[in-house]
Design an enzyme around this catalytic site. Sequence first.
Site, short mmCIF file in Angstrom:
data_model
loop_
_atom_site.label_atom_id
_atom_site.label_comp_id
_atom_site.label_asym_id
_atom_site.label_seq_id
_atom_site.Cartn_x
_atom_site.Cartn_y
_atom_site.Cartn_z
N HIS A 29 0.85 -1.20 0.00
CA HIS A 29 0.00 0.00 0.00
C HIS A 29 0.88 1.24 0.00
O HIS A 29 1.94 1.27 0.62
CB HIS A 29 -0.99 0.01 1.17
N ASP B 37 -0.21 4.32 0.91
CA ASP B 37 -0.61 5.33 1.89
C ASP B 37 0.08 5.13 3.22
O ASP B 37 0.56 4.04 3.55
CB ASP B 37 -2.12 5.32 2.07
N ASP C 292 6.27 0.90 7.28
CA ASP C 292 4.88 0.55 6.96
C ASP C 292 4.34 1.46 5.87
O ASP C 292 3.75 2.51 6.15
CB ASP C 292 4.02 0.67 8.22
N GLU D 84 -5.07 1.49 2.58
CA GLU D 84 -5.04 0.35 3.50
C GLU D 84 -5.16 0.80 4.95
O GLU D 84 -5.73 0.07 5.78
CB GLU D 84 -3.74 -0.44 3.30
N GLU D 85 -4.64 1.97 5.27
CA GLU D 85 -4.63 2.43 6.66
C GLU D 85 -6.02 2.83 7.16
O GLU D 85 -6.20 3.04 8.36
CB GLU D 85 -3.67 3.62 6.81
N ASP E 96 1.80 -10.34 1.18
CA ASP E 96 1.50 -8.98 1.64
C ASP E 96 2.35 -8.70 2.88
O ASP E 96 3.13 -9.55 3.32
CB ASP E 96 0.01 -8.85 1.96
N HIS F 164 3.87 3.56 12.84
CA HIS F 164 2.74 4.42 13.22
C HIS F 164 3.10 5.34 14.38
O HIS F 164 2.21 5.96 14.97
CB HIS F 164 1.50 3.60 13.61
#
Length: 489
Positions: free
Chosen positions: A118, A120, A153, A187-188, A216, A460
């Site tokens: 992803h 994002d 991430d 995705e987030e 993934d 994150h």
Amino acid sequence: MYIFLGILAFIAVLIIGTAIHAAFFKERQSASPALPEEAVDVDRAARHLSEAISIKTISRDDPDEVDWGEFQKFHDFLEREYPLITKSLVREKVGRASLLYKWQGADESLEPIAFLSHMDVVPISDGTLGDWTHPPFDGFNDGEFVWGRGALDMKNHLVCVMESIETLLEEGFKPQRTVYLCFGHNEEIVASAESGAHELMETLRSRGVTLDSIIDEGGAMLPAKVNGLLDGCLAGIGVAEKGYADFRLTLKAKGGHSSQPPKHTAIGKLAKAVIRLENRQFKATLPDYVNSLFTGLGKRCSYAGRFVMCNYPLLKPLVKLIMTKIPPAASLVRTTIGVTMSSGSPAANVLPDAATVTVNCRIMPGESIASTREHIRKAVKNDDIEIELLKGKEPSYVSPTNTKSFETLRKLCMAANEKNIVTPYLVMGGTDAYHYEPICKNIYRFAPFTVSTSLLLTTHSTNERCPIEQLGAGVTFFKRYIREMAGKE
């Protein structure tokens, strides 16, 4: 006297039997042939990761608040910096900003494989910008790490996939099996109503595509060391992921002035229900992947550890009990319930005419959103409480471990580090992978990066960063995986 001697004899036999069992309770590994070294341009990968981080592809709950121009910059970056991929693969934009690449294989009778990533990232938490050692969107390279939001991430993962294919194209590699790259844009945003991954899956399904396997994001390879007992590295391959549900519990009552309060306000009554809910957790189970985890760790322990762990089948009830007392471990064996938000009266001197709490649930495979709601209903023991599902996604199914894809992941993990302990495991958070269940049964969540637990926790969070040496490891891993899965037999 004879009974006492008999007991002593039984204990002696048990100890001797356990000692013998422990001696043979080892992981049996045949020596794998050394894999050839892979050409990797680590400096180029680091440079590209820095640029990728500098593009602020932040996803938000409200699509109208997203800067879609940043996603277009990211698309342009991929097109410009990977010229052979741009020339050799077919790329199309799907939905708002997702990308689908197709690398055509020579043998159309073979089911394709796919790599998910992803583009994002999550926003920077309010008030934490000054806590960063280097600004989160500078992509600063200090020679040891590339710093910034998305470094772990999962722009590192995406860049390594792209680097591996660009390098294979430079080397003249031609796949026998078609390879898809599916890059989602949101995705987030958990359980998004406009999921880019879902649109990518539907695009493939509409064309009759079914996939042999998917890779993934997932857990990294984490050091697993206990002095005198264990010296290894835990390489968990996610074979499933938990579901997600947010429920709002509302209790209505008669409001009024706070000078004449009832015995229990709406908040007081709801608080009692919350306590009942927290005291009635889901029952714990030990799924096969948890058993495999403990067995795998046990077989790699020193003799002292194996003396205990060779009796793991007998220890299961104790293991389960202990795990339920440790929150991170409990999340592996049961659906979790967390009361996270609450609201009541708008003023201190006004009785609330309604009180609400939000309950966040992470649902085990085998359970469902419906069964979780029913559990909450029974636990609160108050029919006046309304239970509303705000959003959610069902838990994934559990992918098999007797597939070529899983065995290839295992083989490559061991080739990367003979101390790796490869085991299936359950992913606590969500990924885009579950969207692809209608077209793929072999879905694995794995990131081929070795990082410390403390570094992984920057995901994150503040000071997220990726070790530069691990970019080389990632590119090597993906190149080898493509050779194994999409090369000539």
